[in-house]
Design a protein around this motif. Structure first.
Motif, PDB file in Angstrom:
ATOM      1  N   ILE A 199       0.808  -1.227   0.000  1.00 27.48           N
ATOM      2  CA  ILE A 199       0.000   0.000   0.000  1.00 27.48           C
ATOM      3  C   ILE A 199       0.841   1.276   0.000  1.00 27.48           C
ATOM      4  O   ILE A 199       0.372   2.311  -0.478  1.00 27.48           O
ATOM      5  CB  ILE A 199      -1.019   0.031   1.158  1.00 27.48           C
ATOM      6  N   LEU A 200       2.081   1.228   0.518  1.00 27.12           N
ATOM      7  CA  LEU A 200       2.910   2.438   0.460  1.00 27.12           C
ATOM      8  C   LEU A 200       3.274   2.785  -0.983  1.00 27.12           C
ATOM      9  O   LEU A 200       3.067   3.933  -1.416  1.00 27.12           O
ATOM     10  CB  LEU A 200       4.158   2.283   1.328  1.00 27.12           C
ATOM     11  N   PRO A 201       3.785   1.834  -1.782  1.00 33.85           N
ATOM     12  CA  PRO A 201       4.008   2.141  -3.203  1.00 33.85           C
ATOM     13  C   PRO A 201       2.727   2.558  -3.921  1.00 33.85           C
ATOM     14  O   PRO A 201       2.749   3.471  -4.757  1.00 33.85           O
ATOM     15  CB  PRO A 201       4.562   0.827  -3.768  1.00 33.85           C
ATOM     16  N   ARG A 202       1.603   1.897  -3.591  1.00 31.95           N
ATOM     17  CA  ARG A 202       0.329   2.231  -4.232  1.00 31.95           C
ATOM     18  C   ARG A 202      -0.079   3.662  -3.924  1.00 31.95           C
ATOM     19  O   ARG A 202      -0.518   4.405  -4.815  1.00 31.95           O
ATOM     20  CB  ARG A 202      -0.756   1.255  -3.755  1.00 31.95           C
ATOM     21  N   ALA A 203       0.097   4.089  -2.683  1.00 29.73           N
ATOM     22  CA  ALA A 203      -0.261   5.455  -2.296  1.00 29.73           C
ATOM     23  C   ALA A 203       0.598   6.474  -3.031  1.00 29.73           C
ATOM     24  O   ALA A 203       0.095   7.502  -3.504  1.00 29.73           O
ATOM     25  CB  ALA A 203      -0.117   5.623  -0.787  1.00 29.73           C
ATOM     26  N   ILE A 204       1.893   6.186  -3.138  1.00 26.40           N
ATOM     27  CA  ILE A 204       2.786   7.105  -3.859  1.00 26.40           C
ATOM     28  C   ILE A 204       2.374   7.220  -5.318  1.00 26.40           C
ATOM     29  O   ILE A 204       2.328   8.313  -5.889  1.00 26.40           O
ATOM     30  CB  ILE A 204       4.247   6.631  -3.740  1.00 26.40           C
ATOM     31  N   ASP A 205       2.048   6.082  -5.928  1.00 29.99           N
ATOM     32  CA  ASP A 205       1.627   6.088  -7.331  1.00 29.99           C
ATOM     33  C   ASP A 205       0.331   6.890  -7.519  1.00 29.99           C
ATOM     34  O   ASP A 205       0.199   7.661  -8.477  1.00 29.99           O
ATOM     35  CB  ASP A 205       1.435   4.653  -7.822  1.00 29.99           C
TER      36      ASP A 205
END
Length: 223
Positions: A199-205
Motif C-alpha cells: 500500500i505504500l508504493p500504491r499510495a505514492i503512485d
C-alpha cells in the motif's frame, strides 16, 4: 536539438513527482519503493533523496547501492532540538520534494515541517488506524499490543501527516489476518509483506498521478 522522443522523455522527467524518503532503520519500505519505481508499479515518480537520523541505518546503504543521494541528520550532532529541527527541514528542502515519505522514521516531525508540507507528507503505520496507533505505538510494540489484545485482524495504514500522532487523513489501508502461534516478529513480517510493501508504493503512485484529494481530514481516491 532534441528528438521528439528525447523531448518527450525530458518533459516526463520534469513532471515526475520528486519524493524524499525518511528512514531510521533497515529501510525495508524504502526498498519496496525503490523496487516499485524500477518495475513500474510506481509511475511518474523520482526518488530525489533519502534522509536518516541514524548514521548506521542500513537504509543509507540501500540508497547508496541504488545511486540515490542520501544524508544523515542526527539530533546527536546538534546542541539543541531546535537547531536539529532546522537542519532537518533544510535537508528536506534541499531535495526540493513534491512529497515527503516517512518510511519508519522514528523522529517527531517539527511543526514547521508539517505546516510547510501539509498534505504533501505521508506515513506508513503498521496497524489499521485508529487501532494500536498514537504515542508509544511503533515497531514491534504495535504487534505486541495487537497479540496481547487477541485481535484476529491487523494490517497497515498509509496516511497524511498532521500535528497529531497517526491522526492525519487516511489514504489506504490493508488488512492482514492473525494466525495461531504468531509471535510479534512473525506478525510484523507478515504485515510488512502483505500490507506495508503493497500500500505504500500504491499510495505514492496514486499521489504521483493526481488521484488523491483531501478535504475535511478525509481523502477521496479519484478514479
Amino acid at each position: 536539438m532534441l528528438s521528439k522522443n528525447a523531448a518527450a522523455n525530458e518533459a516526463d522527467k520534469k513532471s515526475a513527482l520528486r519524493i524524499v524518503v525518511m528512514v531510521s532503520g533497515g529501510g525495508t519500505n524504502l526498498q519496496a519503493i525503490i523496487d516499485s519505481v524500477k518495475n513500474g508499479t510506481i509511475t511518474n515518480t523520482e526518488i530525489a533523496g533519502v534522509i536518516s537520523n541514524n548514521r548506521n541505518a542500513y537504509a543509507l546503504t540501500r540508497a547508496e547501492e541504488n545511486g540515490i543521494p542520501a544524508v544523515c541528520v542526527s539530533p546527536k550532532d546538534y546542541e539543541t532540538r531546535e537547531i536539529f529541527n532546522e537542519k532537518l527541514l533544510d535537508a528536506v528542502d534541499s531535495y526540493e520534494p513534491d512529497l515527503v515519505v516517512l518510511a519508519g522514521f522514528l523522529v517527531v516531525i517539527p511543526p514547521k515541517m508539517i505546516e510547510k508540507y501539509r498534505n504533501r507528507m505521508i506515513n506508513i503505520h503498521p496497524s489499521l488506524i485508529p487501532s494500536f496507533c498514537g504515542k508509544g505505538y511503533y515497531g514491534l510494540k504495535v504487534h505486541e499490543a495487537a497479540l496481547a489484545r487477541g485481535v484476529k485482524v491487523v494490517g497497515a495504514t498509509v496516511h497524511f501527516v498532521d500535528e497529531g500522532t497517526d491522526t492525519g487523513p487516511i489514504i489506504l489501508q490493508k488488512a492482514v489476518e492473525v494466525e495461531q502461534g504468531d509471535t510479534p516478529e512473525v506478525l510484523q513480517r507478515r504485515v510488512m509483506e502483505q500490507a506495508e510493501w503493497k500500500i505504500l508504493p500504491r499510495a505514492i503512485d496514486l499521489i504521483a498521478n493526481g488521484k488523491v484529494k483531501v478535504a475535511d481530514n478525509r481523502t477521496e481516491i479519484l478514479s
